[in-house]
Scaffold this motif. Sequence first.
Motif, PDB file in Angstrom:
ATOM      1  N   ASP A 281       1.143  10.352  -3.945  1.00  0.00           N
ATOM      2  CA  ASP A 281       1.083  10.526  -5.316  1.00  0.00           C
ATOM      3  C   ASP A 281      -0.273  11.174  -5.819  1.00  0.00           C
ATOM      4  OD1 ASP A 281       0.367   9.624  -8.051  1.00  0.00           O
ATOM      5  OD2 ASP A 281       2.439   8.870  -8.239  1.00  0.00           O
ATOM      6  N   PRO A 282      -0.133  12.139  -6.614  1.00  0.00           N
ATOM      7  CA  PRO A 282      -1.824  12.609  -7.007  1.00  0.00           C
ATOM      8  C   PRO A 282      -2.878  11.835  -7.442  1.00  0.00           C
ATOM      9  CG  PRO A 282       0.319  13.965  -7.720  1.00  0.00           C
ATOM     10  CD  PRO A 282       0.833  13.001  -7.236  1.00  0.00           C
ATOM     11  N   ARG A 283      -2.282  10.704  -7.981  1.00  0.00           N
ATOM     12  CA  ARG A 283      -3.292   9.687  -8.710  1.00  0.00           C
ATOM     13  C   ARG A 283      -3.814   8.967  -7.371  1.00  0.00           C
ATOM     14  NH1 ARG A 283       0.686   6.585 -12.498  1.00  0.00           N
ATOM     15  NH2 ARG A 283       1.980   6.991 -10.418  1.00  0.00           N
ATOM     16  N   ALA A 284      -3.148   8.948  -6.218  1.00  0.00           N
ATOM     17  CA  ALA A 284      -3.939   8.204  -5.105  1.00  0.00           C
ATOM     18  C   ALA A 284      -4.547   9.178  -4.040  1.00  0.00           C
ATOM     19  CB  ALA A 284      -2.920   7.380  -4.336  1.00  0.00           C
ATOM     20  N   ALA A 285      -4.473  10.383  -4.471  1.00  0.00           N
ATOM     21  CA  ALA A 285      -4.954  11.514  -3.394  1.00  0.00           C
ATOM     22  C   ALA A 285      -6.671  11.320  -3.015  1.00  0.00           C
ATOM     23  CB  ALA A 285      -4.929  13.052  -3.986  1.00  0.00           C
ATOM     24  N   ALA A 286      -7.189  10.684  -3.995  1.00  0.00           N
ATOM     25  CA  ALA A 286      -8.957  10.350  -3.498  1.00  0.00           C
ATOM     26  C   ALA A 286      -8.843   9.301  -2.480  1.00  0.00           C
ATOM     27  CB  ALA A 286      -9.533   9.812  -4.696  1.00  0.00           C
ATOM     28  N   GLU A 287      -7.969   8.548  -2.400  1.00  0.00           N
ATOM     29  CA  GLU A 287      -8.015   7.483  -1.095  1.00  0.00           C
ATOM     30  C   GLU A 287      -7.446   8.476   0.137  1.00  0.00           C
ATOM     31  OE1 GLU A 287      -6.995   3.181  -2.766  1.00  0.00           O
ATOM     32  OE2 GLU A 287      -5.874   4.535  -4.036  1.00  0.00           O
ATOM     33  N   ALA A 288      -6.558   9.165  -0.027  1.00  0.00           N
ATOM     34  CA  ALA A 288      -5.837   9.791   1.205  1.00  0.00           C
ATOM     35  C   ALA A 288      -6.944  10.628   1.860  1.00  0.00           C
ATOM     36  CB  ALA A 288      -4.501  10.519   0.544  1.00  0.00           C
ATOM     37  N   ILE A 289      -7.699  11.640   1.103  1.00  0.00           N
ATOM     38  CA  ILE A 289      -8.715  12.255   1.738  1.00  0.00           C
ATOM     39  C   ILE A 289      -9.722  11.773   2.377  1.00  0.00           C
ATOM     40  CG2 ILE A 289      -7.934  14.268  -0.096  1.00  0.00           C
ATOM     41  CD1 ILE A 289     -10.542  13.930  -1.398  1.00  0.00           C
ATOM     42  N   GLY A 290     -10.226  10.562   2.033  1.00  0.00           N
ATOM     43  CA  GLY A 290     -11.214   9.745   2.674  1.00  0.00           C
ATOM     44  C   GLY A 290     -11.709   8.563   2.078  1.00  0.00           C
ATOM     45  N   PRO A 291     -11.409   7.537   2.859  1.00  0.00           N
ATOM     46  CA  PRO A 291     -11.707   5.960   2.097  1.00  0.00           C
ATOM     47  C   PRO A 291     -12.963   5.584   2.223  1.00  0.00           C
ATOM     48  CG  PRO A 291     -10.839   5.963   4.440  1.00  0.00           C
ATOM     49  CD  PRO A 291     -10.811   7.238   4.085  1.00  0.00           C
ATOM     50  N   ALA A 292     -13.938   6.384   1.602  1.00  0.00           N
ATOM     51  CA  ALA A 292     -15.153   6.107   1.523  1.00  0.00           C
ATOM     52  C   ALA A 292     -15.745   5.448   0.078  1.00  0.00           C
ATOM     53  CB  ALA A 292     -16.196   7.405   1.637  1.00  0.00           C
TER      54      ALA A 292
ATOM     55  N   LEU B 240       0.894  -1.278   0.001  1.00  0.00           N
ATOM     56  CA  LEU B 240       0.083  -0.101   0.017  1.00  0.00           C
ATOM     57  C   LEU B 240       0.852   1.315  -0.075  1.00  0.00           C
ATOM     58  CD1 LEU B 240      -2.981   1.035  -0.017  1.00  0.00           C
ATOM     59  CD2 LEU B 240      -2.682   1.049   2.601  1.00  0.00           C
ATOM     60  N   THR B 241       1.923   1.436   0.719  1.00  0.00           N
ATOM     61  CA  THR B 241       2.791   2.503   0.856  1.00  0.00           C
ATOM     62  C   THR B 241       3.504   2.793  -0.582  1.00  0.00           C
ATOM     63  OG1 THR B 241       3.283   1.891   3.125  1.00  0.00           O
ATOM     64  CG2 THR B 241       4.883   3.336   1.641  1.00  0.00           C
ATOM     65  N   ALA B 242       3.861   1.429  -1.041  1.00  0.00           N
ATOM     66  CA  ALA B 242       4.434   1.828  -2.506  1.00  0.00           C
ATOM     67  C   ALA B 242       3.423   2.119  -3.541  1.00  0.00           C
ATOM     68  CB  ALA B 242       5.017   0.364  -3.149  1.00  0.00           C
ATOM     69  N   TYR B 243       2.428   1.789  -3.605  1.00  0.00           N
ATOM     70  CA  TYR B 243       1.323   2.199  -4.248  1.00  0.00           C
ATOM     71  C   TYR B 243       0.918   3.782  -4.104  1.00  0.00           C
ATOM     72  CZ  TYR B 243      -3.612   3.082  -5.481  1.00  0.00           C
ATOM     73  OH  TYR B 243      -4.956   3.450  -6.121  1.00  0.00           O
ATOM     74  N   PHE B 244       0.954   4.221  -2.941  1.00  0.00           N
ATOM     75  CA  PHE B 244       0.628   5.701  -2.254  1.00  0.00           C
ATOM     76  C   PHE B 244       1.794   6.412  -3.030  1.00  0.00           C
ATOM     77  CE2 PHE B 244      -2.469   5.276   1.305  1.00  0.00           C
ATOM     78  CZ  PHE B 244      -3.565   5.170   0.418  1.00  0.00           C
ATOM     79  N   ASN B 245       3.082   5.601  -3.118  1.00  0.00           N
ATOM     80  CA  ASN B 245       4.170   6.418  -3.551  1.00  0.00           C
ATOM     81  C   ASN B 245       4.223   6.628  -5.086  1.00  0.00           C
ATOM     82  OD1 ASN B 245       4.812   7.584  -0.901  1.00  0.00           O
ATOM     83  ND2 ASN B 245       6.194   5.741  -0.533  1.00  0.00           N
ATOM     84  N   GLY B 246       3.522   5.874  -5.796  1.00  0.00           N
ATOM     85  CA  GLY B 246       3.517   5.864  -7.246  1.00  0.00           C
ATOM     86  C   GLY B 246       4.538   4.767  -7.677  1.00  0.00           C
ATOM     87  N   LYS B 247       4.772   3.857  -6.957  1.00  0.00           N
ATOM     88  CA  LYS B 247       6.048   2.817  -7.347  1.00  0.00           C
ATOM     89  C   LYS B 247       5.400   1.318  -7.078  1.00  0.00           C
ATOM     90  CE  LYS B 247       9.298   5.656  -5.494  1.00  0.00           C
ATOM     91  NZ  LYS B 247      10.582   5.805  -4.323  1.00  0.00           N
ATOM     92  N   GLY B 248       3.934   1.002  -7.114  1.00  0.00           N
ATOM     93  CA  GLY B 248       3.558  -0.240  -7.347  1.00  0.00           C
ATOM     94  C   GLY B 248       2.106  -0.420  -7.785  1.00  0.00           C
ATOM     95  N   ALA B 249       1.553  -1.497  -8.176  1.00  0.00           N
ATOM     96  CA  ALA B 249       0.167  -1.484  -8.492  1.00  0.00           C
ATOM     97  C   ALA B 249      -0.940  -1.513  -7.262  1.00  0.00           C
ATOM     98  CB  ALA B 249      -0.126  -2.820  -9.275  1.00  0.00           C
TER      99      ALA B 249
END
Length: 348
Positions: free
Chosen positions: A228-239, A176-185
């Motif tokens: 990573d900007p592409r993961a921002a939707a998850e970081a602001i609220g996991p609904a 999950l950390t790698a994904y949030f950093n743009g380095k994994g699926a």
Amino acid sequence: MANQFVVAHIIPTGVGADIGGYVGDATPATNMIASIADKVISHPNVVNGVALNLAGRNVLYVEGYSLDRFFKGEAELKEVEKNKIGVVLDKGIETEGYDLAVNTINALRTVGGVEIVCVLKTKKETMTQAVKTKSNSFVGEIEHEQTLIEACREAIKQGAQALAISLNIKIDMKDLTAYFNGKGANPYGGAEAVVSHLVSATFGLPAAHAPLLSKYEIYRETHSGTVDPRAAAEAIGPAYLGSVLRGLDRAPRLVTQGGDVRVNDVDAIILPYTCMGGIPALAAQKWGIPIIAVKENTTVMKATPDILRMKNVIVAKNYWETGGILAAMKEGIDPLELRRPVKKLTIA
């Protein structure tokens, strides 16, 4: 679908796609396509954006297994104005996870007008987990699938015409950390596909999955710093249920005849350049549907049109070019005539 320009936009889940490998980040590309096409057939992985689903009204939300059946010619898509949705939640997490799920459901009811006929919990925990492959993509396993099937069957008895599934998926937090950093699926993606495929194959109804998070996972996602900007939707609220409920609200139903959209209505299929091994791409060869392979949308896969010796493939550098190709096709212009040099013809 006479005189309609129909395009399918497909990005496989769990393959680390540069565009569409995150939650909802392929929505702008999809809506660009939808501004050209009359109808766009797509799937949850492309447009689900946690609480957000901003896909255009002419985007048809079709789960992956159902999409495969459609492209095999086994089913047609019947458009609807509204579906009654049943929600099934996994057993076994803390109250905080259920509170988030119920608040998300109620928000979509009161703000989005989504009709929910029931919210059920499985009788025991499904024990669903993500599995990382050698190619660094993700698949999934579900240990107690029968308890999920039983809950879905009960939801249908209560009037559900579409099923929103939310299970707790066990993942390695390093992934999950790698994904949030743009380095994994996306580590959830493969397991989500397994769950939705199981439900769709069993009941033949529109279905989609949203992760159900534990108390720790909720904290972890909302305290991840700047991601990573592409993961921002998850970081602001996991609904996560929000986008699923919005998609299922008007998702087309599968029928064997009398549908509004059939496979021979599809004018083009858009895929990442390295993802030509799936059923939609292979079916395109059978039905003679042009494929637009987007080279800039890289993935961890290696199934290129050259390796598979595929015909009817137009390679686009990026989605900018894809838009131009689609506009030409809709107007009846051969896209190749927009390039130079022009190929000379000879008399055989």
